[in-house]
Write an enzyme that holds these catalytic residues in place. Structure first.
Site, PDB file in Angstrom:
ATOM      1  N   CYS A  29      11.659  -3.163  -1.679  1.00 59.36           N
ATOM      2  CA  CYS A  29      13.241  -3.392  -1.573  1.00 59.36           C
ATOM      3  C   CYS A  29      13.965  -2.277  -2.288  1.00 59.36           C
ATOM      4  O   CYS A  29      13.466  -1.669  -3.246  1.00 59.36           O
ATOM      5  CB  CYS A  29      13.509  -4.564  -2.289  1.00 59.36           C
ATOM      6  SG  CYS A  29      12.537  -5.932  -1.509  1.00 59.36           S
ATOM      7  N   ARG A  34      11.291   4.267   0.593  1.00 59.14           N
ATOM      8  CA  ARG A  34      10.581   3.446  -0.181  1.00 59.14           C
ATOM      9  C   ARG A  34      10.258   2.366   0.368  1.00 59.14           C
ATOM     10  O   ARG A  34       9.040   1.629   0.257  1.00 59.14           O
ATOM     11  CB  ARG A  34      11.519   2.680  -1.162  1.00 59.14           C
ATOM     12  CG  ARG A  34      12.305   3.672  -2.193  1.00 59.14           C
ATOM     13  CD  ARG A  34      13.283   2.906  -2.797  1.00 59.14           C
ATOM     14  NE  ARG A  34      12.875   1.878  -3.586  1.00 59.14           N
ATOM     15  CZ  ARG A  34      12.265   1.911  -5.120  1.00 59.14           C
ATOM     16  NH1 ARG A  34      12.475   3.122  -5.502  1.00 59.14           N
ATOM     17  NH2 ARG A  34      11.800   0.986  -5.734  1.00 59.14           N
ATOM     18  N   TRP A  94      11.885  -5.554   1.893  1.00 61.40           N
ATOM     19  CA  TRP A  94      10.615  -5.456   2.382  1.00 61.40           C
ATOM     20  C   TRP A  94       9.890  -6.787   2.159  1.00 61.40           C
ATOM     21  O   TRP A  94       9.869  -7.556   1.088  1.00 61.40           O
ATOM     22  CB  TRP A  94       9.949  -4.340   1.492  1.00 61.40           C
ATOM     23  CG  TRP A  94       8.561  -4.202   1.819  1.00 61.40           C
ATOM     24  CD1 TRP A  94       8.085  -3.237   2.492  1.00 61.40           C
ATOM     25  CD2 TRP A  94       7.233  -4.682   1.224  1.00 61.40           C
ATOM     26  NE1 TRP A  94       6.737  -3.060   2.778  1.00 61.40           N
ATOM     27  CE2 TRP A  94       6.144  -3.892   1.876  1.00 61.40           C
ATOM     28  CE3 TRP A  94       6.894  -5.476   0.129  1.00 61.40           C
ATOM     29  CZ2 TRP A  94       4.701  -4.061   1.593  1.00 61.40           C
ATOM     30  CZ3 TRP A  94       5.460  -5.722  -0.275  1.00 61.40           C
ATOM     31  CH2 TRP A  94       4.565  -5.139   0.363  1.00 61.40           C
ATOM     32  N   ASN A 119      15.865  -7.305  -6.358  1.00 66.94           N
ATOM     33  CA  ASN A 119      14.512  -7.018  -5.901  1.00 66.94           C
ATOM     34  C   ASN A 119      13.752  -7.690  -7.059  1.00 66.94           C
ATOM     35  O   ASN A 119      13.854  -8.198  -7.870  1.00 66.94           O
ATOM     36  CB  ASN A 119      14.316  -5.422  -6.346  1.00 66.94           C
ATOM     37  CG  ASN A 119      15.016  -4.718  -5.177  1.00 66.94           C
ATOM     38  OD1 ASN A 119      15.439  -5.018  -4.123  1.00 66.94           O
ATOM     39  ND2 ASN A 119      15.090  -3.179  -5.528  1.00 66.94           N
ATOM     40  N   GLY A 120      12.283  -7.680  -6.529  1.00 72.70           N
ATOM     41  CA  GLY A 120      11.413  -8.654  -7.650  1.00 72.70           C
ATOM     42  C   GLY A 120      11.001  -9.972  -6.911  1.00 72.70           C
ATOM     43  O   GLY A 120      11.337 -10.264  -5.737  1.00 72.70           O
ATOM     44  N   GLU A 163      -9.410  10.484  -1.950  1.00 68.92           N
ATOM     45  CA  GLU A 163      -7.956  10.831  -1.712  1.00 68.92           C
ATOM     46  C   GLU A 163      -7.771  11.547  -0.284  1.00 68.92           C
ATOM     47  O   GLU A 163      -6.859  10.893   0.310  1.00 68.92           O
ATOM     48  CB  GLU A 163      -7.543  11.898  -2.631  1.00 68.92           C
ATOM     49  CG  GLU A 163      -6.031  12.367  -2.524  1.00 68.92           C
ATOM     50  CD  GLU A 163      -5.074  11.355  -2.710  1.00 68.92           C
ATOM     51  OE1 GLU A 163      -5.290  10.064  -3.037  1.00 68.92           O
ATOM     52  OE2 GLU A 163      -3.871  11.776  -2.398  1.00 68.92           O
ATOM     53  N   LYS A 191      -5.643   9.460   2.326  1.00 67.19           N
ATOM     54  CA  LYS A 191      -4.436  10.021   3.079  1.00 67.19           C
ATOM     55  C   LYS A 191      -4.605   9.885   4.462  1.00 67.19           C
ATOM     56  O   LYS A 191      -3.641   9.242   5.199  1.00 67.19           O
ATOM     57  CB  LYS A 191      -4.267  11.559   2.699  1.00 67.19           C
ATOM     58  CG  LYS A 191      -3.936  12.118   1.652  1.00 67.19           C
ATOM     59  CD  LYS A 191      -2.361  11.804   1.386  1.00 67.19           C
ATOM     60  CE  LYS A 191      -2.035  10.566   0.635  1.00 67.19           C
ATOM     61  NZ  LYS A 191      -2.158  10.423  -0.879  1.00 67.19           N
ATOM     62  N   GLU A 218      -3.893   5.834   5.506  1.00 70.65           N
ATOM     63  CA  GLU A 218      -2.531   5.435   5.386  1.00 70.65           C
ATOM     64  C   GLU A 218      -1.576   6.064   6.058  1.00 70.65           C
ATOM     65  O   GLU A 218      -0.367   5.385   6.556  1.00 70.65           O
ATOM     66  CB  GLU A 218      -1.974   5.498   3.769  1.00 70.65           C
ATOM     67  CG  GLU A 218      -1.574   6.939   3.391  1.00 70.65           C
ATOM     68  CD  GLU A 218      -1.316   7.184   1.901  1.00 70.65           C
ATOM     69  OE1 GLU A 218      -0.703   6.339   1.341  1.00 70.65           O
ATOM     70  OE2 GLU A 218      -1.608   8.216   1.252  1.00 70.65           O
ATOM     71  N   HIS A 220     -27.863   5.846   0.603  1.00 74.32           N
ATOM     72  CA  HIS A 220     -27.977   4.265   0.207  1.00 74.32           C
ATOM     73  C   HIS A 220     -27.133   3.195   0.797  1.00 74.32           C
ATOM     74  O   HIS A 220     -26.971   2.134   0.537  1.00 74.32           O
ATOM     75  CB  HIS A 220     -27.521   4.468  -1.322  1.00 74.32           C
ATOM     76  CG  HIS A 220     -28.175   5.330  -2.157  1.00 74.32           C
ATOM     77  ND1 HIS A 220     -29.516   4.972  -2.464  1.00 74.32           N
ATOM     78  CD2 HIS A 220     -27.795   6.302  -2.731  1.00 74.32           C
ATOM     79  CE1 HIS A 220     -29.997   5.998  -3.142  1.00 74.32           C
ATOM     80  NE2 HIS A 220     -28.933   7.039  -3.416  1.00 74.32           N
ATOM     81  N   LYS A 249       6.973   2.984  -1.127  1.00 80.34           N
ATOM     82  CA  LYS A 249       6.921   4.157  -2.018  1.00 80.34           C
ATOM     83  C   LYS A 249       6.473   3.535  -3.494  1.00 80.34           C
ATOM     84  O   LYS A 249       5.746   4.263  -4.029  1.00 80.34           O
ATOM     85  CB  LYS A 249       8.219   5.046  -2.037  1.00 80.34           C
ATOM     86  CG  LYS A 249       8.140   6.383  -2.905  1.00 80.34           C
ATOM     87  CD  LYS A 249       6.994   7.321  -2.209  1.00 80.34           C
ATOM     88  CE  LYS A 249       6.632   8.453  -3.167  1.00 80.34           C
ATOM     89  NZ  LYS A 249       5.662   9.119  -2.770  1.00 80.34           N
TER      90      LYS A 249
HETATM   91  C1  F6R Z   1      -0.662   7.062  -1.724  1.00 77.29           C
HETATM   92  C2  F6R Z   1       0.252   6.406  -2.610  1.00 77.29           C
HETATM   93  C3  F6R Z   1      -0.024   5.361  -3.226  1.00 77.29           C
HETATM   94  C4  F6R Z   1       0.361   5.622  -4.872  1.00 77.29           C
HETATM   95  C5  F6R Z   1       0.365   4.258  -5.743  1.00 77.29           C
HETATM   96  C6  F6R Z   1       0.829   4.431  -7.198  1.00 77.29           C
HETATM   97  O1  F6R Z   1      -0.346   8.149  -1.228  1.00 77.29           O
HETATM   98  O2  F6R Z   1       1.425   7.122  -2.701  1.00 77.29           O
HETATM   99  O3  F6R Z   1      -1.534   5.123  -3.450  1.00 77.29           O
HETATM  100  O4  F6R Z   1      -0.209   6.868  -5.481  1.00 77.29           O
HETATM  101  O5  F6R Z   1       0.900   3.202  -5.036  1.00 77.29           O
HETATM  102  O6  F6R Z   1       2.049   4.641  -7.176  1.00 77.29           O
HETATM  103  P1  F6R Z   1       2.651   5.270  -8.643  1.00 77.29           P
HETATM  104  O7  F6R Z   1       1.975   6.785  -8.521  1.00 77.29           O
HETATM  105  O8  F6R Z   1       4.141   5.371  -8.230  1.00 77.29           O
HETATM  106  O9  F6R Z   1       2.405   4.525  -9.582  1.00 77.29           O
END
Ligand code: F6R
Length: 614
Positions: free
Chosen positions: A2, A27, A79, A105-106, A487, A491, A494, A510, A609
């Protein structure tokens, strides 16, 4: 997650609020709403989906947005957590009289109890949200002073909040409060903009005041007063300068923020190391850690915590710090660390990694560690964010705003900072001057190598064109590149919603190898390093099961070329620095796969985000 924007000043609030909401789009959200106040009249509009839907609705009903009067207002992107995404659940929410409106928010954890209590007192609820109880609580406690009403209401609330409140009764002010959900006050000339994120205010001002948990503020167009909600004292706050540039939050000709951010990585890398390398002493200079320099010398064990990509960067850090500095390192998901009773003996330090500096799990883990008297350190990108302010000491990434929901440039920068940290800690321990200088030397060679990897973009796009309809992928690597396998898989899943898993190459046999057939490609990160031959054997195992192989390497090796289907050659570097280069093809591959699959690259479904709830 949010987003909040609030405005009070001389200008018309609505265009500024909508512009602010657009800056927060990255976000992640599923509905949006806005309210402005013109003396005694409210203008309210809410809509499901994108902000442009909200804007279209306003235009359709009222003509251009700047025809709407009102110099005070609040706006929100929601959100969904409590209640589906719908107009009725979108913020702002109001009390029964319709005089008090707020955005939040929260999560209000005791909202069920509060709702029953309020219903018994005659309040009527119209949404399924937890937020609505706040508006009714304000109504319940209002006795001619809006600040006091919110303050009293919040005494009954359990949970987290960033709140902005407006009322017809006191139309010349906004009341804001924060606990566990970021809020900041942007101070302009004869106007103030409050927001949950710097990007909503930087078009208007570069002066910002960060609210702390437990603070509540009364904001008028030309002044504000912040109070500590516990001690009830007014608190004097420093006005900080925002160093981010508006250009950094625009696409600048790229199709997507993600691609722009991938291509910014040379700059980002340079910013991470700038002014931090002391070649003659073979050391890293990390001013942020100097505050606790003595304690850092005494670290015997380091626990790195983070979530998602930040966690994966932490695993690269584990290899780096153990090998280069000789300090035992463990990785913990922040969401697990906060609830487990870790043994934290003398000499343990916690290192939190977070782009946003607001991730609820990471923040709670830091607080838990502080409660136990452990030294807390941070690697954080967003200056002034909560984690950056709560850790005992830390290092900023200086990567600039990351708008694409999927982290790319900040992951790169986190790894770069972890190299610096390994150098810093290593030189205090077993690392020789010559090894320190060797690391610095190669760090200085990396920017031009990063540029070289970026020239592979078209080649990687062609590889993605071959594979974009595949439904499953495995990513494999060993030692420093094992976290890159995770990673790379993260990527891809997601952004494209394609099933992808990361494994240490040696783990395939395994169990996971049972899945391999001609429709299950494997992506190896296999530079010519100490485990190259081991990776080759693992590729053979995949090949003999008809699995397709894409490999990133830095050597044109005959054996390798015989096994693989597609090869991406990146420049050679030291084994421990390879993740910085090998990362880029993984990001580009995920990017092109998402574009080819027609996915919303910068805003993947269901993601936000900054994850400020548990
Ligand atoms: C993946 C991604 C998330 C963040 C995770 C932590 O591309 O962006 O997995 O890495 O939500 O977020 P931060 O770094 O803001 O604590």
């Amino acid at each position: 997650m949010c987003g909040i924007v609030g405005y009070i000043g001389k200008r018309k609030a609505l265009p500024i609020l909508l512009n602010g909401l657009k800056r927060l789009e990255y976000r992640g959200y599923d509905s949006a709403g806005v309210i402005t106040l013109d003396q005694k009249n409210f203008f309210i509009e809410k809509e499901v989906g994108k902000i442009k839907n909200l804007e279209e609705k306003i235009n359709k009903e009222f003509g251009e947005v700047d025809r709407i009067d009102g110099n005070v207002g609040i706006a929100h992107t929601r959100w969904a957590t409590h209640g589906e995404s719908s107009v009725k659940n979108a913020h702002p929410h109001k009390d029964c009289s319709g005089k008090f409106w707020l955005v939040h928010n929260g999560i209000i954890e005791n909202y069920n109890e509060l709702k029953s209590f309020l219903e018994k007192r005659g309040h009527k609820f119209i949404s399924d949200t937890d937020t609505e109880v706040l508006a009714h609580l304000v109504e319940e406690n209002y006795q001619g002073n809006l600040l006091k009403a919110l303050e009293t209401a919040l005494k009954k609330v359990e949970g987290t909040y960033g709140i902005v409140l407006v009322s017809k009764n006191e139309p010349d002010k906004l009341i804001v409060a924060r606990k566990g959900s970021p809020l900041l006050i942007g101070v302009g000339k004869d106007e103030i903009i409050v927001a949950s994120d710097v990007s909503a205010i930087i078009s208007y001002t570069d002066k910002v005041v960060y609210l702390n948990d437990g603070e509540i503020a009364e904001i008028k167009k030309d002044n504000f007063k912040i109070f500590n909600n516990i001690k009830k004292e007014e608190v004097a706050k420093k006005i900080n300068k925002i160093t981010w540039d508006i250009k950094e939050i625009e696409k600048s000709g790229f199709d997507h923020f993600m691609l722009k951010e991938i291509f910014e990585q040379k700059e980002v890398f340079l910013n991470a190391i700038k002014g931090r390398l002391l070649f003659s002493e073979g050391k890293a200079k990390l001013g942020g850690l100097d505050l606790v320099a003595d304690k850092i010398r005494k670290i015997k064990r380091l626990i790195i915590i983070g979530c998602g990509s930040a966690y994966n960067a932490g695993v690269v850090g584990e290899y780096l710090i153990e090998n280069l500095a000789g300090i035992p390192v463990e990785l913990e998901y922040a969401s697990e660390f906060r609830y487990r009773n870790s043994v934290l003996e003398d000499g343990v330090a916690i290192l939190a990694i977070s782009q946003s500096g607001e991730t609820a799990d990471t923040l709670a883990a830091i607080r838990e560690a502080k409660e136990k008297g452990v030294l807390t350190l941070g690697i954080v990108n967003v200056v002034g964010s909560t984690i950056s302010r709560e850790v005992d000491a830390g290092i900023y990434n200086h990567a600039g705003p990351e708008i694409s929901v999927a982290s790319t440039k900040v992951f790169m920068s986190q790894v770069a900072v972890l190299v610096l940290m390994a150098l810093y800690l290593g030189r205090q321990r077993k690392m020789s001057l010559s090894q320190g200088r060797e690391i610095i030397d190669e760090l200085q060679n990396l920017p031009k190598k990063i540029d070289k990897v970026l020239t592979l973009n078209d080649e990687i796009k062609k590889i993605a064109q071959k594979y974009f309809s595949m439904k499953n992928f495995a990513f494999l690597g060993r030692t420093y590149n094992e976290p890159l396998a995770f990673e790379g898989a993260l990527k891809l899943k997601e952004l494209s919603y394609i099933h992808a898993e990361g494994f240490p190459s040696g783990e395939m046999k395994h169990g996971p190898i049972a899945m391999i057939d001609k429709n299950f490609p494997c992506f190896f990160i296999a530079p010519n390093d100490s485990v190259f031959k081991k990776n080759l054997s693992n590729m053979e195992e995949i090949k003999s099961r008809q699995g397709k192989i894409i490999a990133i390497s830095n050597k044109k090796d005959k054996k390798l070329e015989k096994i693989i289907d597609d090869l991406i050659i990146i420049p050679k570097t030291k084994e421990y620095l390879n993740p910085i280069l090998a990362l880029i093809p993984l990001q580009l591959f995920a990017y092109h796969m998402a574009v080819l699959n027609k996915k919303d690259v910068d805003k993947p479904r269901n993601l936000a985000k900054s994850v400020t709830v548990e």
